[in-house]
Design a protein around this motif. Structure first.
Motif, PDB file in Angstrom:
ATOM      1  N   LYS A 291       0.827  -1.206   0.000  1.00 56.63           N
ATOM      2  CA  LYS A 291       0.000   0.000   0.000  1.00 56.63           C
ATOM      3  C   LYS A 291       0.864   1.261   0.000  1.00 56.63           C
ATOM      4  CE  LYS A 291      -3.924   2.244   1.979  1.00 56.63           C
ATOM      5  NZ  LYS A 291      -4.900   2.272   3.039  1.00 56.63           N
ATOM      6  N   THR A 292       1.977   1.220   0.682  1.00 53.08           N
ATOM      7  CA  THR A 292       2.862   2.382   0.710  1.00 53.08           C
ATOM      8  C   THR A 292       3.287   2.738  -0.722  1.00 53.08           C
ATOM      9  OG1 THR A 292       3.648   1.542   2.791  1.00 53.08           O
ATOM     10  CG2 THR A 292       4.947   3.310   1.831  1.00 53.08           C
ATOM     11  N   GLU A 293       3.616   1.704  -1.482  1.00 53.22           N
ATOM     12  CA  GLU A 293       3.984   1.912  -2.893  1.00 53.22           C
ATOM     13  C   GLU A 293       2.838   2.582  -3.655  1.00 53.22           C
ATOM     14  OE1 GLU A 293       5.033  -1.580  -5.426  1.00 53.22           O
ATOM     15  OE2 GLU A 293       6.096  -2.167  -3.586  1.00 53.22           O
ATOM     16  N   ILE A 294       1.640   2.042  -3.450  1.00 57.05           N
ATOM     17  CA  ILE A 294       0.460   2.544  -4.170  1.00 57.05           C
ATOM     18  C   ILE A 294       0.198   4.011  -3.832  1.00 57.05           C
ATOM     19  CG2 ILE A 294      -2.075   2.317  -4.266  1.00 57.05           C
ATOM     20  CD1 ILE A 294      -1.514  -0.749  -3.942  1.00 57.05           C
ATOM     21  N   LEU A 295       0.357   4.350  -2.552  1.00 58.62           N
ATOM     22  CA  LEU A 295       0.044   5.718  -2.126  1.00 58.62           C
ATOM     23  C   LEU A 295       1.005   6.745  -2.730  1.00 58.62           C
ATOM     24  CD1 LEU A 295      -1.031   5.260   1.599  1.00 58.62           C
ATOM     25  CD2 LEU A 295      -2.471   5.565  -0.426  1.00 58.62           C
ATOM     26  N   SER A 296       2.157   6.276  -3.186  1.00 56.80           N
ATOM     27  CA  SER A 296       3.096   7.230  -3.792  1.00 56.80           C
ATOM     28  C   SER A 296       2.692   7.519  -5.244  1.00 56.80           C
ATOM     29  CB  SER A 296       4.517   6.676  -3.723  1.00 56.80           C
ATOM     30  OG  SER A 296       4.588   5.526  -4.533  1.00 56.80           O
ATOM     31  N   ASN A 297       1.642   6.821  -5.694  1.00 58.84           N
ATOM     32  CA  ASN A 297       1.256   6.908  -7.092  1.00 58.84           C
ATOM     33  C   ASN A 297      -0.255   7.150  -7.251  1.00 58.84           C
ATOM     34  OD1 ASN A 297       1.927   6.768  -9.707  1.00 58.84           O
ATOM     35  ND2 ASN A 297       1.922   4.525  -9.849  1.00 58.84           N
ATOM     36  N   LYS A 298      -0.814   7.840  -6.249  1.00 60.88           N
ATOM     37  CA  LYS A 298      -2.272   7.995  -6.143  1.00 60.88           C
ATOM     38  C   LYS A 298      -2.951   8.517  -7.399  1.00 60.88           C
ATOM     39  CE  LYS A 298      -3.297   9.245  -1.388  1.00 60.88           C
ATOM     40  NZ  LYS A 298      -3.632  10.407  -0.578  1.00 60.88           N
ATOM     41  N   LYS A 299      -2.351   9.586  -7.948  1.00 60.41           N
ATOM     42  CA  LYS A 299      -3.026  10.282  -9.039  1.00 60.41           C
ATOM     43  C   LYS A 299      -3.207   9.386 -10.257  1.00 60.41           C
ATOM     44  CE  LYS A 299      -3.068  14.788 -11.119  1.00 60.41           C
ATOM     45  NZ  LYS A 299      -2.108  15.489 -11.964  1.00 60.41           N
ATOM     46  N   ASP A 300      -2.128   8.672 -10.609  1.00 60.74           N
ATOM     47  CA  ASP A 300      -2.199   7.762 -11.759  1.00 60.74           C
ATOM     48  C   ASP A 300      -3.237   6.680 -11.527  1.00 60.74           C
ATOM     49  OD1 ASP A 300      -0.254   9.159 -12.968  1.00 60.74           O
ATOM     50  OD2 ASP A 300       1.376   7.723 -12.555  1.00 60.74           O
ATOM     51  N   ILE A 301      -3.256   6.181 -10.309  1.00 56.79           N
ATOM     52  CA  ILE A 301      -4.202   5.090 -10.023  1.00 56.79           C
ATOM     53  C   ILE A 301      -5.641   5.590 -10.133  1.00 56.79           C
ATOM     54  CG2 ILE A 301      -5.033   3.546  -8.193  1.00 56.79           C
ATOM     55  CD1 ILE A 301      -2.078   3.044  -7.573  1.00 56.79           C
ATOM     56  N   LYS A 302      -5.896   6.794  -9.645  1.00 61.39           N
ATOM     57  CA  LYS A 302      -7.257   7.344  -9.758  1.00 61.39           C
ATOM     58  C   LYS A 302      -7.663   7.444 -11.226  1.00 61.39           C
ATOM     59  CE  LYS A 302      -7.681   9.940  -5.469  1.00 61.39           C
ATOM     60  NZ  LYS A 302      -7.922  11.245  -4.862  1.00 61.39           N
ATOM     61  N   ASN A 303      -6.751   7.933 -12.053  1.00 58.91           N
ATOM     62  CA  ASN A 303      -7.060   8.049 -13.483  1.00 58.91           C
ATOM     63  C   ASN A 303      -7.301   6.684 -14.112  1.00 58.91           C
ATOM     64  OD1 ASN A 303      -7.059  10.810 -13.685  1.00 58.91           O
ATOM     65  ND2 ASN A 303      -4.844  10.917 -14.029  1.00 58.91           N
ATOM     66  N   GLN A 304      -6.494   5.734 -13.686  1.00 59.60           N
ATOM     67  CA  GLN A 304      -6.619   4.380 -14.216  1.00 59.60           C
ATOM     68  C   GLN A 304      -7.999   3.783 -13.870  1.00 59.60           C
ATOM     69  OE1 GLN A 304      -3.347   2.037 -12.825  1.00 59.60           O
ATOM     70  NE2 GLN A 304      -3.754   0.345 -14.239  1.00 59.60           N
ATOM     71  N   ILE A 305      -8.474   4.051 -12.668  1.00 54.19           N
ATOM     72  CA  ILE A 305      -9.768   3.488 -12.239  1.00 54.19           C
ATOM     73  C   ILE A 305     -10.923   4.179 -12.978  1.00 54.19           C
ATOM     74  CG2 ILE A 305     -11.345   3.217 -10.252  1.00 54.19           C
ATOM     75  CD1 ILE A 305      -8.881   1.297 -10.263  1.00 54.19           C
ATOM     76  N   LYS A 306     -10.771   5.477 -13.241  1.00 50.25           N
ATOM     77  CA  LYS A 306     -11.814   6.174 -14.014  1.00 50.25           C
ATOM     78  C   LYS A 306     -11.876   5.559 -15.410  1.00 50.25           C
ATOM     79  CE  LYS A 306     -11.456  10.436 -11.405  1.00 50.25           C
ATOM     80  NZ  LYS A 306     -10.754  11.711 -11.322  1.00 50.25           N
ATOM     81  N   GLN A 307     -10.699   5.275 -15.960  1.00 55.96           N
ATOM     82  CA  GLN A 307     -10.618   4.664 -17.284  1.00 55.96           C
ATOM     83  C   GLN A 307     -11.215   3.253 -17.290  1.00 55.96           C
ATOM     84  OE1 GLN A 307      -9.687   6.216 -20.027  1.00 55.96           O
ATOM     85  NE2 GLN A 307     -10.047   4.365 -21.251  1.00 55.96           N
TER      86      GLN A 307
END
Ligand code: ADP
Length: 334
Positions: A291-307
């Protein structure tokens, strides 16, 4: 069509009941099947909640799902696929009112809602929730729905709705989805083993997968082992639940050895509790690291989920088009 659909509410932390009862299985199913997993925010507003927290909870749950191994491309946010609510209306006209009144979750949750708000208000949304859930499932026409045992009654209703729809339009349009239960179909609350472990039941009734080590240990240490209602010679629900948890973590050697202690009358509850706490903490630490890894990349992940929600929506649009066609509603080409 997809092979597998399941969903989870963004009403708080992911707990070990969710994980062992459902999400762990989702991770495995992704290897064999085409899967979609919904974060169902429309369901979260059926109960009185803190609306300011909902959006954050939704993202937090998504980060958690990815941390435990769900692929981002398989995740969608329910409110980004408005066809779910559109289908829910249509399906409500194929749902038996009497059957809805017999849903045990409605009875439990409406009692809780009244207790929490000190008000007799219970939303019609809570009453209609199983119809929206039927729409969530049927819109992807899946073969399997991996859920915990607590959802069995809702899935039966979904099958009844699909059957009634198919009979009414004289076409086997919806597949009747089958429940897939895990080997751990129900984890109980450690604070009150008569209840299931659940976010909706309140903080002490669930152990969060991402909780601090100390908190996990404290919660397991204070697990109720004797409910005072045990029949002589029968394992209490609390102890059974701790064994169930230990088995679910995959610590089978420890499990067998403690079961032997239990059978010979030598089990010390503290040893069982420590074994459970250690095993849960080990799993939790592994996920926290991811999760620590994921939190450093929040913005990209949000965009990916919208996609991914947008991609998954295409299947939902196709279903709505077909359902409108079958029920005589007007379709606009899209
Ligand atoms: P909650 O009841 O905590 O609000 P959700 O309704 O979001 O959880 O359920 C998400 C998934 O987790 C569902 O598939 C449900 O069957 C499963 N689940 C929830 N609680 C438990 C539990 N105590 N034991 C096993 N599975 C559970």
């Amino acid at each position: 069509m997809k092979d597998v659909l399941s969903a989870i509410q963004p009403t708080g932390d992911m707990h070990f009941g969710n994980y062992f009862g459902a999400v762990k299985n989702w991770v495995e199913l992704q290897k064999k099947y085409e899967c979609v997993f919904g974060v169902v925010d429309y369901h979260a507003i059926t109960m009185p909640i803190n609306y300011q927290k909902l959006r954050n909870n939704t993202w937090e749950l998504i980060f958690n799902l990815i941390a435990v191994g769900i692929k981002p491309e398989n995740i969608f946010i329910q409110s980004l696929v408005p066809e779910h609510t559109e289908l829910a209306w249509i399906l409500s006209c194929f749902t038996s009112y009497g059957q809805l009144t017999r849903m045990t979750q409605f009875k439990d949750k409406s009692a809780k809602s009244k207790e929490e708000t000190k008000d007799s208000f219970v939303s019609a949304g809570l009453f209609n929730y199983p119809v929206l859930q039927a729409a969530d499932i049927l819109i992807y026409r899946p073969k399997f729905v991996p859920v915990g045992k607590d959802q069995e009654q809702h899935l039966e209703l979904t099958r009844n709705i699909a059957q009634r729809f198919n009979n009414s339009v004289s076409k086997e349009y919806f597949r009747l989805p089958e429940a897939l239960f895990t080997e751990t179909p129900k984890i109980r609350s450690t604070a009150d083993p008569a209840k299931k472990m659940s976010k909706s039941a309140g903080e002490k009734h669930y152990i969060s997968v991402f909780a601090e080590e100390n908190r996990i240990r404290k919660q397991v240490r204070s697990a109720v082992t004797d409910t005072g209602k045990n029949t002589e010679g029968q394992m209490s629900m609390g102890v059974e639940n701790l064994f169930e948890l230990l088995k679910a973590t995959g610590k089978l050697k420890e499990y067998q050895s403690l079961i032997n202690d239990y059978n010979s009358g030598n089990l010390k509850y503290v040893e069982l509790k420590d074994a459970v706490a250690d095993a849960l903490i080990e799993i939790s630490n592994d996920f926290k690291e991811k999760k620590t890894e994921i939190l450093s990349n929040k913005k990209d992940i949000k965009n990916q989920i919208k996609q991914s929600s947008w991609e998954i929506r295409k299947i939902a649009q196709e279903t709505i088009k077909n359902v409108k066609e079958l029920t005589g509603l007007i379709n606009v080409k899209f």
